[in-house]
Motif scaffolding. Structure first.
Motif, mmCIF file in Angstrom:
data_model
loop_
_atom_site.group_PDB
_atom_site.id
_atom_site.type_symbol
_atom_site.label_atom_id
_atom_site.label_comp_id
_atom_site.label_asym_id
_atom_site.label_seq_id
_atom_site.Cartn_x
_atom_site.Cartn_y
_atom_site.Cartn_z
ATOM 1 N N LEU A 70 0.775 -1.093 -0.012
ATOM 2 C CA LEU A 70 -0.006 0.146 -0.125
ATOM 3 C C LEU A 70 0.645 1.239 -0.065
ATOM 4 N N GLY A 71 2.031 1.116 0.837
ATOM 5 C CA GLY A 71 3.029 2.287 0.911
ATOM 6 C C GLY A 71 3.357 2.706 -0.512
ATOM 7 N N ALA A 72 3.915 1.576 -1.249
ATOM 8 C CA ALA A 72 4.358 1.796 -2.634
ATOM 9 C C ALA A 72 3.215 2.449 -3.660
ATOM 10 N N GLU A 85 0.873 9.716 3.365
ATOM 11 C CA GLU A 85 0.082 8.765 3.905
ATOM 12 C C GLU A 85 0.992 7.334 3.399
ATOM 13 N N SER A 86 1.919 7.515 2.546
ATOM 14 C CA SER A 86 2.756 6.491 2.227
ATOM 15 C C SER A 86 3.662 6.240 3.016
ATOM 16 N N ALA A 87 4.212 7.620 3.655
ATOM 17 C CA ALA A 87 5.461 7.486 4.722
ATOM 18 C C ALA A 87 4.934 6.875 5.939
ATOM 19 N N LYS A 93 6.063 2.733 9.785
ATOM 20 C CA LYS A 93 5.788 1.775 10.881
ATOM 21 C C LYS A 93 6.283 0.540 10.905
ATOM 22 N N LEU A 94 6.867 0.232 9.603
ATOM 23 C CA LEU A 94 7.323 -0.996 9.148
ATOM 24 C C LEU A 94 8.931 -1.315 9.702
ATOM 25 N N PRO A 95 9.245 -2.462 9.891
ATOM 26 C CA PRO A 95 10.925 -2.814 10.233
ATOM 27 C C PRO A 95 11.654 -2.319 9.090
ATOM 28 N N THR A 96 12.599 -1.689 9.473
ATOM 29 C CA THR A 96 13.632 -1.058 8.419
ATOM 30 C C THR A 96 14.577 -1.839 7.748
ATOM 31 N N VAL A 116 13.103 0.817 2.845
ATOM 32 C CA VAL A 116 13.751 2.116 3.132
ATOM 33 C C VAL A 116 13.870 2.979 1.962
ATOM 34 N N HIS A 117 14.182 2.657 0.892
ATOM 35 C CA HIS A 117 14.378 3.488 -0.219
ATOM 36 C C HIS A 117 13.044 4.161 -0.545
#
Length: 361
Positions: A207-209, A233-235, A240-243, A249-250
């Motif tokens: 969803l972020g992508a 909203e993407s950010a 909130k996800l593991p990096t 990350v990118h």
């Protein structure tokens, strides 16, 4: 534009030979998947969780192409389908509006008119055939209507990947309205999945992508407020996800930088610096854990340059110079092999920019 449907009956979604590379939604190589599926001589899957091939349009094997439902210009499914007069060839409205002569036959275009019948067929295809989701990890599969989740045996990609593929084609052809429409459908589907399955972690980066890509569409259309909303909203999802995932990350850092860019061009330097600094923090942390990954080091130098540039415009010259110098140090320490030519070109480009910035002090 007539279909070349043959007697064997073939599913439009499976045989698209243009599918290649990694999908930003699933991270899978759909070209490879397709080769694997067509290699099944019997046309049947050993996976009991797959619904038997039942395309709503009656196509059940692997050679039919999406041509009859696609625009020849953007190579994506028709969006706002329009018929040229007098030749009657059909394209997306946004695509054909750029031409004075028909791209297919060369006839003068005296006007265009909507083809609501063909567009309705495309919409039915998307709503029926392309509305495909995986749901059965085990047990007997069911073919149900409504919001129930199914996947057809004769389709090589899930709905989200299919919609993103169509959006990317449309975006590359500058049919931004079509791209935005398909991405909006994809985002809506993922949101629905998240409502019922909060524990499906892989849906959040997807969803972020997609939200980031929607931001790109709005930005291209000149709608900066909507672009910022999508990027934010993407950010929010990605932060909130593991990096551990470098691709995540990118994507996160790029979304933050894009918000910073829009704030910068709007003259809000303090806000721009805030977003650039957040992106910089994300990239610093990534380099700490992956110091040997060249792309991460170049990303870090780019973020350092962005923050330093804003500092200079805010009158903080000494801070800006330190930022430029740190970025140069990062890039000069980076040694790339001959097999990394594209990264080396990028490194030299950023380095050249940084040296020019210091020369202007």
């Amino acid at each position: 534009m007539k279909s070349n449907r043959n007697s064997s009956g073939v599913c439009p979604a499976k045989s698209d030979k243009n599918i290649s590379g990694l999908c930003p939604v699933t991270g899978k190589n759909h070209g490879a998947e397709e080769q694997g599926s067509t290699g099944n001589a019997g046309g049947k899957s050993s996976d009991p969780s797959l619904v038997p091939a039942k395309c709503p349009f009656g196509y059940d094997s692997g050679t039919f192409k999406l041509g009859p439902l696609s625009c020849m210009i953007c190579q994506a499914l028709l969006h706002e389908c329009s018929r040229c007069k007098p030749c009657s060839h059909k394209f997306c409205k946004a695509c054909v509006s750029r031409f004075k002569d028909c791209p297919l036959c060369g006839a003068d275009i005296e006007g265009i008119e909507p083809d609501s019948e063909l567009q309705a067929l495309v919409d039915r295809f998307i709503d029926g055939h392309a509305r495909i989701k995986r749901s059965h990890a085990s047990g007997e599969a069911e073919v149900l209507c409504g919001k129930n989740k199914v996947i057809y045996e004769d389709v090589s990609m899930e709905r989200g990947a299919f919609l993103v593929q169509q959006a990317m084609r449309a975006f590359r052809a500058q049919n931004i309205g079509s791209a935005k429409s398909r991405l909006s459908m994809c985002a809506e589907d993922i949101r629905e999945e998240l409502k019922s399955s909060e524990d499906i972690l892989d849906l959040r980066p997807q969803l972020g992508a997609v939200l980031g890509m929607l931001g790109d569409c709005c930005r291209t259309l000149g709608d900066s407020p909507s672009a910022i909303t999508y990027y934010e909203e993407s950010a929010e999802f990605l932060s909130k996800l593991p990096t551990k995932d470098l691709e995540l990350v990118h994507t996160l850092s790029v979304s933050l930088n894009k918000i910073g860019d829009l704030r910068y061009y709007d003259g809000d330097l303090q806000s721009a610096r805030s977003y650039y600094a957040r992106s910089l923090d994300v990239r610093r942390n990534a380099v700490k854990e992956h110091s040997t990954v060249a792309s991460q080091v170049i990303d870090l130098a780019t973020s350092l340059a962005k923050v330093a540039d804003v500092d200079r415009n805010l009158g903080n010259e000494s801070t800006a110079v330190k930022g430029f110098e740190e970025a140069i140090e990062c890039l000069e320490k980076l040694k790339l092999g001959s097999e990394q030519a594209s990264l080396e070109q990028r490194r030299l480009s950023v380095l050249d920019f940084l040296h020019n910035q210091l020369a202007d002090k």
